[in-house]
Design an enzyme around this catalytic site. Structure first.
Site, PDB file in Angstrom:
ATOM      1  N   GLU A   1       1.549 -22.931   7.260  1.00 27.45           N
ATOM      2  CA  GLU A   1       2.053 -23.271   8.519  1.00 27.45           C
ATOM      3  C   GLU A   1       1.994 -21.839   9.375  1.00 27.45           C
ATOM      4  O   GLU A   1       1.735 -21.832  10.613  1.00 27.45           O
ATOM      5  CB  GLU A   1       3.275 -23.604   8.311  1.00 27.45           C
ATOM      6  CG  GLU A   1       4.112 -24.276   9.684  1.00 27.45           C
ATOM      7  CD  GLU A   1       3.423 -25.486  10.022  1.00 27.45           C
ATOM      8  OE1 GLU A   1       2.807 -25.352  11.276  1.00 27.45           O
ATOM      9  OE2 GLU A   1       3.871 -26.271   9.591  1.00 27.45           O
TER      10      GLU A   1
ATOM     11  N   ARG B   1       0.933  -1.303   0.115  1.00 24.60           N
ATOM     12  CA  ARG B   1       0.065  -0.014  -0.097  1.00 24.60           C
ATOM     13  C   ARG B   1       0.890   1.226   0.054  1.00 24.60           C
ATOM     14  O   ARG B   1       0.512   2.171  -0.694  1.00 24.60           O
ATOM     15  CB  ARG B   1      -0.809   0.011   1.243  1.00 24.60           C
ATOM     16  CG  ARG B   1      -1.973  -1.219   1.003  1.00 24.60           C
ATOM     17  CD  ARG B   1      -2.779  -0.968   2.525  1.00 24.60           C
ATOM     18  NE  ARG B   1      -3.780  -1.988   2.470  1.00 24.60           N
ATOM     19  CZ  ARG B   1      -3.629  -3.121   3.528  1.00 24.60           C
ATOM     20  NH1 ARG B   1      -2.464  -3.246   4.095  1.00 24.60           N
ATOM     21  NH2 ARG B   1      -4.472  -4.076   3.510  1.00 24.60           N
TER      22      ARG B   1
ATOM     23  N   LYS C   1      -7.688 -20.574  14.223  1.00 24.39           N
ATOM     24  CA  LYS C   1      -6.302 -21.261  14.159  1.00 24.39           C
ATOM     25  C   LYS C   1      -6.823 -22.899  14.618  1.00 24.39           C
ATOM     26  O   LYS C   1      -6.283 -24.017  14.064  1.00 24.39           O
ATOM     27  CB  LYS C   1      -5.321 -20.771  15.341  1.00 24.39           C
ATOM     28  CG  LYS C   1      -4.745 -19.748  14.969  1.00 24.39           C
ATOM     29  CD  LYS C   1      -3.743 -18.997  16.156  1.00 24.39           C
ATOM     30  CE  LYS C   1      -3.296 -17.706  15.683  1.00 24.39           C
ATOM     31  NZ  LYS C   1      -2.425 -17.069  16.925  1.00 24.39           N
TER      32      LYS C   1
ATOM     33  N   ASP D   1      -9.431 -15.225  17.216  1.00 18.12           N
ATOM     34  CA  ASP D   1      -8.348 -15.670  16.672  1.00 18.12           C
ATOM     35  C   ASP D   1      -7.890 -17.024  16.967  1.00 18.12           C
ATOM     36  O   ASP D   1      -7.470 -17.604  16.042  1.00 18.12           O
ATOM     37  CB  ASP D   1      -7.212 -14.794  17.018  1.00 18.12           C
ATOM     38  CG  ASP D   1      -5.763 -15.065  16.600  1.00 18.12           C
ATOM     39  OD1 ASP D   1      -5.354 -14.722  15.497  1.00 18.12           O
ATOM     40  OD2 ASP D   1      -5.082 -15.646  17.480  1.00 18.12           O
TER      41      ASP D   1
ATOM     42  N   GLU E   1      -3.139  -5.483  20.220  1.00 16.02           N
ATOM     43  CA  GLU E   1      -3.624  -4.366  19.268  1.00 16.02           C
ATOM     44  C   GLU E   1      -4.387  -3.245  19.994  1.00 16.02           C
ATOM     45  O   GLU E   1      -4.877  -3.540  20.963  1.00 16.02           O
ATOM     46  CB  GLU E   1      -4.370  -4.847  18.235  1.00 16.02           C
ATOM     47  CG  GLU E   1      -3.696  -6.060  17.279  1.00 16.02           C
ATOM     48  CD  GLU E   1      -2.585  -5.521  16.597  1.00 16.02           C
ATOM     49  OE1 GLU E   1      -2.537  -4.125  16.367  1.00 16.02           O
ATOM     50  OE2 GLU E   1      -1.745  -6.404  15.980  1.00 16.02           O
TER      51      GLU E   1
END
Length: 453
Positions: A147, A63, A223, A219, A208
């Site tokens: 991975e 960007r 996973k 999150d 964050e």
């Protein structure tokens, strides 16, 4: 300084197949992308020796082109057009490390449609759109490797796909979010409440500014969805996962768990049962003498129970630029070696046993059977018997009962550890407890995970 992308690169067929360089186009040059660039450059010779050929970054989409130029220098052409990288005729493999689930889906599907392999660290993308992406990859005979999307520096996908290939996997469980593990470690070690521990995590860069995905368990669920697909050969069922974060967790329960000989960890658990698969993320008590209880800070750990190998455990960093790059480059090395290998092995739920495995359903919350921790506030110490009698009447097995040692300002707290009981039965028992006059406030419940062989 912005430079036009390469207009043409040497055709792949003009080089001897045995020594042809693997040419990489990368979308994104942020935390993970910059780490990938640095490690590729620093360890170029070692990586080439292990891959059997050179791996070269030939174009990068970013960007902010000025910032990107400061990272890659004069050696790599830049473009602001990610789709140009995804469809470039002379790129062999596209590394997507920009994140998100919207444009990233389009870039990845475009790369696959143009016959390119894909390496990504984007767990949200695969958890939400993985079924579509993997189906497209199988159709085109290309690899989608990821991975770095699961446990950063821990090669858990490779362990499930290769190291444990002979095994029937019974369950996978792990601490797979570094932010929440850091917060829980601070709550235990320093006695902080959740808000103070989160603020410290944000100040140190572990969380964050908007930590919702981490602290709400989303999150970890992304996973876990990928882990379950690899462990059991099932489709990606993120929407069916039961997800509970740590935002409601109180420091009092962290202390009470310690009193009973346990520590609280945010666990992702995928367990195969006769009637389906448990797919859940929740804060849970782990015995204090268990290895998982000693995973501190932002570290991650994953345990696997399989029929032949038994219990195995994998430990490593759960966050970091070069830590994630390590996994991304390991996938590139795999791609470099794959000539003549069936790419379908990288598509977890579309393999030989896809039809049977697609029949696996995700168990509803009410059917999950585990032990539990209860903290029951009461008006008087002598009301313990009323609590245990109520649980007995509701057919909840009780293993241990105690009074909280530290309940300053909260009144007496009855602590209960149950035996295994299905969640639906426990929910009814908690409802019955809440209706009793002896109970002085909301009953807190957490699962207890033994993580035994």
């Amino acid at each position: 300084m912005y430079r036009d992308p390469v207009e043409s690169l040497e055709p792949l067929h003009s080089r001897p197949a045995a020594i042809r360089t693997l040419r990489v186009g990368m979308i994104g040059i942020g935390t993970v992308g910059s780490g990938t660039f640095r490690v590729l450059a620093r360890n170029r010779a070692d990586i080439a020796a292990r891959a059997g050929r050179s791996i070269e970054l030939v174009i990068v989409a970013a960007r902010n082109l000025q910032r990107a130029a400061g990272i890659v220098g004069e050696g790599v052409p830049l473009t602001a057009d990610a789709m140009h990288v995804a469809t470039h005729p002379d790129v062999d493999v596209v590394v997507e490390v920009a994140g998100g689930t919207g444009p990233a889906r389009d870039w990845v599907l475009a790369a696959i449609a143009h016959g390119k392999h894909v390496v990504t660290a984007n767990k949200a993308l695969l958890a939400v759109h993985g079924t579509e992406i993997f189906a497209a990859a199988r159709e085109k005979g290309v690899v989608v490797a990821y991975e770095g999307a699961v446990a950063v520096s821990i090669p858990i996908i490779k362990a499930l796909r290769e190291g444990l290939a002979a095994n029937r996997i019974e369950w996978v469980a792990g601490i797979i979010n570094g932010t929440t593990n850091f917060i829980l470690s601070k709550m235990r070690d320093e006695g902080l409440d959740f808000a103070a521990a989160l603020a410290q995590a944000q100040a140190l860069g572990y969380a964050e500014a908007d930590p919702t995905f981490d602290i709400e368990g989303i999150d970890a669920a992304h996973k876990l969805t990928l882990l379950a697909a690899n462990a059991f050969g099932m489709p990606l069922r993120f929407a069916d996962a039961q997800v509970e974060g740590i935002t409601a967790l109180q420091g009092l329960d962290v202390a009470c768990a310690e009193q009973l000989g346990y520590r609280i960890k945010l666990l992702g658990v995928a367990r195969r049962q006769a009637s389906g698969v448990e797919l859940r993320v929740q804060p849970a008590l782990v015995p204090v003498d268990h290895l998982m209880a000693h995973v501190k800070g932002s570290m991650n750990a994953v345990m696997v129970k399989s029929d032949a190998a038994g219990l195995t455990m994998y430990y490593g960093a759960g966050a970091g630029s070069e830590q994630t790059a390590s996994a991304v480059i390991a996938d590139l090395v795999d791609v470099a070696r794959l000539d003549g290998v069936d790419a379908a092995q990288y598509v977890p739920h579309l393999g030989v046993h896809a039809h049977a495995m697609n029949a696996l359903s995700v168990l509803p919350r009410a059917a999950v059977d585990t032990s539990h921790y209860l903290r029951v506030p009461v008006h008087a110490v002598g009301q313990i018997q009323a609590v245990t009698a109520c649980l007995a009447a509701q057919k909840v097995p009780v293993r241990q009962v105690a009074l909280a040692a530290e309940c300053s300002g909260t009144g007496p707290q009855v602590l209960v550890l149950t035996g295994p009981v299905v969640q639906g039965t426990l929910d009814l028992a908690v409802h019955a407890l809440q209706a009793r006059n002896e109970v002085a406030g909301p009953v807190v419940t957490l699962r207890v995970e033994a993580l035994e062989g």
